[in-house]
Scaffold this motif. Structure first.
Motif, PDB file in Angstrom:
ATOM      1  N   THR A   1       0.839  -1.198   0.000  1.00 55.90           N
ATOM      2  CA  THR A   1       0.000   0.000   0.000  1.00 55.90           C
ATOM      3  C   THR A   1       0.874   1.248   0.000  1.00 55.90           C
ATOM      4  O   THR A   1       0.613   2.191  -0.737  1.00 55.90           O
ATOM      5  CB  THR A   1      -0.946  -0.001   1.218  1.00 55.90           C
ATOM      6  N   VAL A   2       1.919   1.243   0.811  1.00 55.97           N
ATOM      7  CA  VAL A   2       2.838   2.387   0.865  1.00 55.97           C
ATOM      8  C   VAL A   2       3.487   2.602  -0.496  1.00 55.97           C
ATOM      9  O   VAL A   2       3.572   3.733  -0.979  1.00 55.97           O
ATOM     10  CB  VAL A   2       3.901   2.186   1.970  1.00 55.97           C
ATOM     11  N   LYS A   3       3.912   1.523  -1.155  1.00 55.67           N
ATOM     12  CA  LYS A   3       4.501   1.642  -2.498  1.00 55.67           C
ATOM     13  C   LYS A   3       3.495   2.228  -3.479  1.00 55.67           C
ATOM     14  O   LYS A   3       3.845   3.074  -4.309  1.00 55.67           O
ATOM     15  CB  LYS A   3       4.975   0.272  -3.000  1.00 55.67           C
ATOM     16  N   ALA A   4       2.250   1.784  -3.400  1.00 52.96           N
ATOM     17  CA  ALA A   4       1.212   2.291  -4.303  1.00 52.96           C
ATOM     18  C   ALA A   4       0.957   3.774  -4.068  1.00 52.96           C
ATOM     19  O   ALA A   4       0.803   4.546  -5.016  1.00 52.96           O
ATOM     20  CB  ALA A   4      -0.077   1.488  -4.124  1.00 52.96           C
ATOM     21  N   VAL A   5       0.933   4.192  -2.810  1.00 53.08           N
ATOM     22  CA  VAL A   5       0.727   5.611  -2.493  1.00 53.08           C
ATOM     23  C   VAL A   5       1.896   6.434  -3.005  1.00 53.08           C
ATOM     24  O   VAL A   5       1.711   7.494  -3.610  1.00 53.08           O
ATOM     25  CB  VAL A   5       0.531   5.803  -0.973  1.00 53.08           C
ATOM     26  N   LYS A   6       3.118   5.964  -2.783  1.00 54.80           N
ATOM     27  CA  LYS A   6       4.299   6.690  -3.261  1.00 54.80           C
ATOM     28  C   LYS A   6       4.306   6.793  -4.785  1.00 54.80           C
ATOM     29  O   LYS A   6       4.662   7.837  -5.337  1.00 54.80           O
ATOM     30  CB  LYS A   6       5.582   6.024  -2.764  1.00 54.80           C
ATOM     31  N   ALA A   7       3.910   5.737  -5.462  1.00 50.38           N
ATOM     32  CA  ALA A   7       3.849   5.765  -6.923  1.00 50.38           C
ATOM     33  C   ALA A   7       2.811   6.780  -7.396  1.00 50.38           C
ATOM     34  O   ALA A   7       3.044   7.524  -8.350  1.00 50.38           O
ATOM     35  CB  ALA A   7       3.528   4.375  -7.470  1.00 50.38           C
ATOM     36  N   LYS A   8       1.666   6.829  -6.717  1.00 56.32           N
ATOM     37  CA  LYS A   8       0.625   7.796  -7.075  1.00 56.32           C
ATOM     38  C   LYS A   8       1.121   9.220  -6.853  1.00 56.32           C
ATOM     39  O   LYS A   8       0.910  10.101  -7.690  1.00 56.32           O
ATOM     40  CB  LYS A   8      -0.641   7.532  -6.262  1.00 56.32           C
ATOM     41  N   LEU A   9       1.782   9.456  -5.738  1.00 55.99           N
ATOM     42  CA  LEU A   9       2.323  10.790  -5.462  1.00 55.99           C
ATOM     43  C   LEU A   9       3.374  11.183  -6.503  1.00 55.99           C
ATOM     44  O   LEU A   9       3.405  12.320  -6.966  1.00 55.99           O
ATOM     45  CB  LEU A   9       2.920  10.847  -4.051  1.00 55.99           C
ATOM     46  N   ALA A  10       4.234  10.246  -6.862  1.00 57.29           N
ATOM     47  CA  ALA A  10       5.274  10.539  -7.856  1.00 57.29           C
ATOM     48  C   ALA A  10       4.652  10.852  -9.214  1.00 57.29           C
ATOM     49  O   ALA A  10       5.116  11.746  -9.928  1.00 57.29           O
ATOM     50  CB  ALA A  10       6.232   9.358  -7.968  1.00 57.29           C
ATOM     51  N   ALA A  11       3.587  10.132  -9.561  1.00 52.86           N
ATOM     52  CA  ALA A  11       2.930  10.365 -10.850  1.00 52.86           C
ATOM     53  C   ALA A  11       2.263  11.739 -10.901  1.00 52.86           C
ATOM     54  O   ALA A  11       2.138  12.328 -11.971  1.00 52.86           O
ATOM     55  CB  ALA A  11       1.893   9.278 -11.110  1.00 52.86           C
ATOM     56  N   ASN A  12       1.853  12.254  -9.752  1.00 50.62           N
ATOM     57  CA  ASN A  12       1.173  13.548  -9.699  1.00 50.62           C
ATOM     58  C   ASN A  12       2.078  14.681  -9.221  1.00 50.62           C
ATOM     59  O   ASN A  12       1.591  15.787  -8.984  1.00 50.62           O
ATOM     60  CB  ASN A  12      -0.056  13.458  -8.791  1.00 50.62           C
ATOM     61  N   ALA A  13       3.370  14.405  -9.070  1.00 49.24           N
ATOM     62  CA  ALA A  13       4.293  15.437  -8.600  1.00 49.24           C
ATOM     63  C   ALA A  13       4.397  16.566  -9.621  1.00 49.24           C
ATOM     64  O   ALA A  13       4.221  16.351 -10.824  1.00 49.24           O
ATOM     65  CB  ALA A  13       5.673  14.826  -8.354  1.00 49.24           C
ATOM     66  N   THR A  14       4.644  17.758  -9.134  1.00 53.82           N
ATOM     67  CA  THR A  14       4.816  18.904 -10.022  1.00 53.82           C
ATOM     68  C   THR A  14       6.185  19.533  -9.787  1.00 53.82           C
ATOM     69  O   THR A  14       6.816  19.308  -8.753  1.00 53.82           O
ATOM     70  CB  THR A  14       3.723  19.971  -9.792  1.00 53.82           C
ATOM     71  N   ARG A  15       6.616  20.328 -10.755  1.00 53.97           N
ATOM     72  CA  ARG A  15       7.886  21.035 -10.657  1.00 53.97           C
ATOM     73  C   ARG A  15       7.669  22.443 -11.195  1.00 53.97           C
ATOM     74  O   ARG A  15       7.052  22.631 -12.245  1.00 53.97           O
ATOM     75  CB  ARG A  15       8.956  20.327 -11.485  1.00 53.97           C
ATOM     76  N   ALA A  16       8.160  23.414 -10.468  1.00 56.32           N
ATOM     77  CA  ALA A  16       8.063  24.794 -10.928  1.00 56.32           C
ATOM     78  C   ALA A  16       9.052  25.016 -12.072  1.00 56.32           C
ATOM     79  O   ALA A  16      10.192  24.552 -12.014  1.00 56.32           O
ATOM     80  CB  ALA A  16       8.362  25.760  -9.785  1.00 56.32           C
ATOM     81  N   ILE A  17       8.590  25.685 -13.127  1.00 52.32           N
ATOM     82  CA  ILE A  17       9.459  26.021 -14.250  1.00 52.32           C
ATOM     83  C   ILE A  17       9.270  27.495 -14.580  1.00 52.32           C
ATOM     84  O   ILE A  17       8.307  28.123 -14.138  1.00 52.32           O
ATOM     85  CB  ILE A  17       9.152  25.171 -15.506  1.00 52.32           C
ATOM     86  N   THR A  18      10.174  28.011 -15.338  1.00 55.33           N
ATOM     87  CA  THR A  18      10.048  29.375 -15.837  1.00 55.33           C
ATOM     88  C   THR A  18       9.926  29.303 -17.343  1.00 55.33           C
ATOM     89  O   THR A  18      10.733  28.651 -18.014  1.00 55.33           O
ATOM     90  CB  THR A  18      11.292  30.210 -15.460  1.00 55.33           C
TER      91      THR A  18
END
Length: 98
Positions: free
Chosen positions: A46-63
């Motif tokens: 479950t922890v792996k699945a949550v981490k994978a979901k978070l990584a898939a939805n991660a964002t990064r600020a760009i200019t």
């Protein structure tokens, strides 16, 4: 089951209603729309699945330089549908073929 009411936030009846409620449909709906992760395996899976979901939805600020006229068009369209213009821009980028 005995309940202790804290600051009368919920009545005893409301607490009993929550305690006796079947949340299975809520869980199925949340799983379908992606707001919950359900795993049949051990807690580690479950922890792996949550981490994978978070990584898939991660964002990064760009200019990025965008013409003012383009931003203004996005602001108008976003206001018309009731969302922020940056949210609209992200949705358009996500949907764009690459």
């Amino acid at each position: 089951m005995d309940f202790k009411i804290v600051d009368d936030f919920l009545s005893k009846e409301e607490l009993e209603k929550i305690d006796n409620r079947d949340f299975s449909e809520d869980i199925r709906e949340a799983e379908k729309n992606g707001t919950i992760v359900v795993s049949e395996g051990p807690w580690e899976e479950t922890v792996k699945a949550v981490k994978a979901k978070l990584a898939a939805n991660a964002t990064r600020a760009i200019t990025i330089r965008v013409p003012v006229r383009v931003i203004e068009r996005y602001k108008k369209r976003a206001a018309a549908v009731g969302i922020g213009y940056q949210t609209l821009m992200k949705q358009m980028l996500e949907a764009a073929p690459v």
